[in-house]
Write a protein that holds these residues in place. Structure first.
Motif, short mmCIF file in Angstrom:
data_model
loop_
_atom_site.label_atom_id
_atom_site.label_comp_id
_atom_site.label_asym_id
_atom_site.label_seq_id
_atom_site.Cartn_x
_atom_site.Cartn_y
_atom_site.Cartn_z
N GLU A 194 22.22 63.67 36.27
CA GLU A 194 22.66 65.02 35.90
C GLU A 194 23.57 65.61 36.99
O GLU A 194 24.59 66.24 36.68
N LYS A 195 23.23 65.39 38.24
CA LYS A 195 24.05 65.88 39.36
C LYS A 195 25.45 65.26 39.32
O LYS A 195 26.45 65.94 39.47
N SER A 196 25.50 63.95 39.09
CA SER A 196 26.79 63.27 39.03
C SER A 196 27.61 63.73 37.83
O SER A 196 28.83 63.90 37.93
N LEU A 197 26.96 63.94 36.70
CA LEU A 197 27.67 64.37 35.49
C LEU A 197 28.23 65.79 35.61
O LEU A 197 29.20 66.12 34.92
N LYS A 198 27.66 66.61 36.46
CA LYS A 198 28.20 67.95 36.69
C LYS A 198 29.55 67.88 37.40
O LYS A 198 30.37 68.78 37.27
N ALA A 210 33.52 63.52 34.73
CA ALA A 210 33.58 63.41 33.26
C ALA A 210 32.93 62.11 32.78
O ALA A 210 32.32 62.06 31.73
N LYS A 211 33.06 61.07 33.57
CA LYS A 211 32.50 59.75 33.24
C LYS A 211 31.58 59.31 34.38
O LYS A 211 31.77 59.68 35.53
N LEU A 212 30.62 58.48 34.02
CA LEU A 212 29.62 58.04 34.99
C LEU A 212 29.53 56.52 35.00
O LEU A 212 29.62 55.87 33.97
N ARG A 213 29.30 56.01 36.19
CA ARG A 213 29.04 54.58 36.37
C ARG A 213 27.64 54.44 36.96
O ARG A 213 27.24 55.24 37.81
N LEU A 214 26.93 53.42 36.52
CA LEU A 214 25.56 53.20 36.98
C LEU A 214 25.43 51.79 37.53
O LEU A 214 25.79 50.82 36.88
N TYR A 215 24.92 51.72 38.76
CA TYR A 215 24.59 50.45 39.40
C TYR A 215 23.07 50.40 39.45
O TYR A 215 22.43 51.23 40.06
N GLY A 266 25.90 55.54 49.45
CA GLY A 266 27.12 54.88 49.85
C GLY A 266 28.11 54.59 48.74
O GLY A 266 29.19 54.07 49.00
N PHE A 267 27.75 54.92 47.50
CA PHE A 267 28.68 54.73 46.40
C PHE A 267 29.54 55.99 46.24
O PHE A 267 29.14 57.07 46.66
N PRO A 268 30.71 55.87 45.60
CA PRO A 268 31.51 57.07 45.28
C PRO A 268 30.69 58.01 44.40
O PRO A 268 29.72 57.60 43.76
N GLU A 269 31.10 59.29 44.33
CA GLU A 269 30.30 60.28 43.61
C GLU A 269 30.19 60.04 42.11
O GLU A 269 29.29 60.57 41.47
N ASN A 270 31.06 59.22 41.54
CA ASN A 270 30.95 58.93 40.10
C ASN A 270 30.06 57.71 39.81
O ASN A 270 29.93 57.30 38.66
N VAL A 271 29.43 57.17 40.85
CA VAL A 271 28.54 56.03 40.70
C VAL A 271 27.15 56.42 41.18
O VAL A 271 26.99 56.88 42.30
N VAL A 272 26.17 56.24 40.31
CA VAL A 272 24.78 56.43 40.71
C VAL A 272 24.19 55.04 40.94
O VAL A 272 24.22 54.20 40.04
N GLY A 273 23.71 54.81 42.15
CA GLY A 273 23.10 53.54 42.50
C GLY A 273 21.59 53.66 42.51
O GLY A 273 21.04 54.56 43.14
N ILE A 274 20.92 52.76 41.82
CA ILE A 274 19.47 52.80 41.68
C ILE A 274 18.90 51.44 42.09
O ILE A 274 19.40 50.41 41.67
N PHE A 297 16.15 55.22 27.46
CA PHE A 297 16.80 55.25 26.16
C PHE A 297 17.35 56.64 25.84
O PHE A 297 18.51 56.80 25.43
N LYS A 298 16.53 57.67 26.03
CA LYS A 298 16.96 59.05 25.75
C LYS A 298 18.14 59.45 26.63
O LYS A 298 19.09 60.06 26.14
N LEU A 299 18.09 59.07 27.90
CA LEU A 299 19.17 59.40 28.82
C LEU A 299 20.48 58.74 28.37
O LEU A 299 21.54 59.36 28.38
N GLY A 300 20.38 57.50 27.96
CA GLY A 300 21.57 56.78 27.49
C GLY A 300 22.18 57.41 26.25
O GLY A 300 23.40 57.59 26.16
N ILE A 301 21.35 57.78 25.31
CA ILE A 301 21.83 58.39 24.06
C ILE A 301 22.38 59.79 24.31
O ILE A 301 23.42 60.16 23.76
N GLU A 302 21.69 60.56 25.14
CA GLU A 302 22.10 61.94 25.40
C GLU A 302 23.51 62.03 25.98
O GLU A 302 24.26 62.95 25.69
N HIS A 303 23.87 61.06 26.79
CA HIS A 303 25.18 61.08 27.45
C HIS A 303 26.05 59.91 26.99
O HIS A 303 26.88 59.42 27.75
N LEU A 304 25.88 59.52 25.76
CA LEU A 304 26.50 58.31 25.23
C LEU A 304 28.00 58.20 25.51
O LEU A 304 28.48 57.16 25.94
N SER A 305 28.74 59.26 25.32
CA SER A 305 30.19 59.20 25.48
C SER A 305 30.64 59.26 26.94
O SER A 305 31.82 59.11 27.23
N ARG A 306 29.70 59.45 27.87
CA ARG A 306 30.08 59.63 29.27
C ARG A 306 29.82 58.41 30.14
O ARG A 306 30.16 58.41 31.32
#
Length: 121
Positions: free
Chosen positions: A35-39, A42-47, A7-15, A66-75
């Motif tokens: 990864e699906k949202s980042l494709k 350009a920018k991602l939001r996480l709930y 139910g979130f917009p496509e730039n928001v991943v809800g967990i 931690f790895k996921l956060g660092i890998e996509h740090l600028s996004r």
């Protein structure tokens, strides 16, 4: 266990985290969703909601996070963490400076506010 909140917009991943969160949860649910949202964005939001049934997170899940956060740090554009778990609130606060985007921690009573904030322009 982790579930994707729909139910979130496509730039928001809800967990939604329930019970014990494991490395397998990250590998099979969280990472593919991000990864699906980042494709598509350009920018991602996480709930990230750690509900009353959340009991903890294993080291493997913490490492993958931690790895996921660092890998996509600028996004990372914005992240909302919803929890009443004191040690999570303190941990997020302590590492807030590592997050390049906006980060807010909400209580369980503020779920509605958190959901509005994560999608706001």
């Amino acid at each position: 266990m982790i579930e994707i909140i729909e139910g979130f917009p496509e730039n928001v991943v809800g967990i939604l985290a329930k019970g014990e969160v494991t490395r397998k949860d990250y590998l099979e649910v969280v990472i593919p969703a991000i990864e699906k949202s980042l494709k598509r964005n350009a920018k991602l939001r996480l709930y990230y909601e750690l509900g009353s049934q959340f009991t903890g997170i294993d080291f493997g899940a913490e490492w993958e996070d931690f790895k996921l956060g660092i890998e996509h740090l600028s996004r990372w554009e914005r992240m909302a963490v919803v929890t009443d778990v004191a040690w999570i609130r303190h941990l997020v606060g302590a590492f807030r400076f590592l997050m390049p985007g906006e980060l807010r921690v909400f209580t369980a009573a503020q779920i509605s506010e958190a959901r509005k904030w994560i999608v706001a322009l």
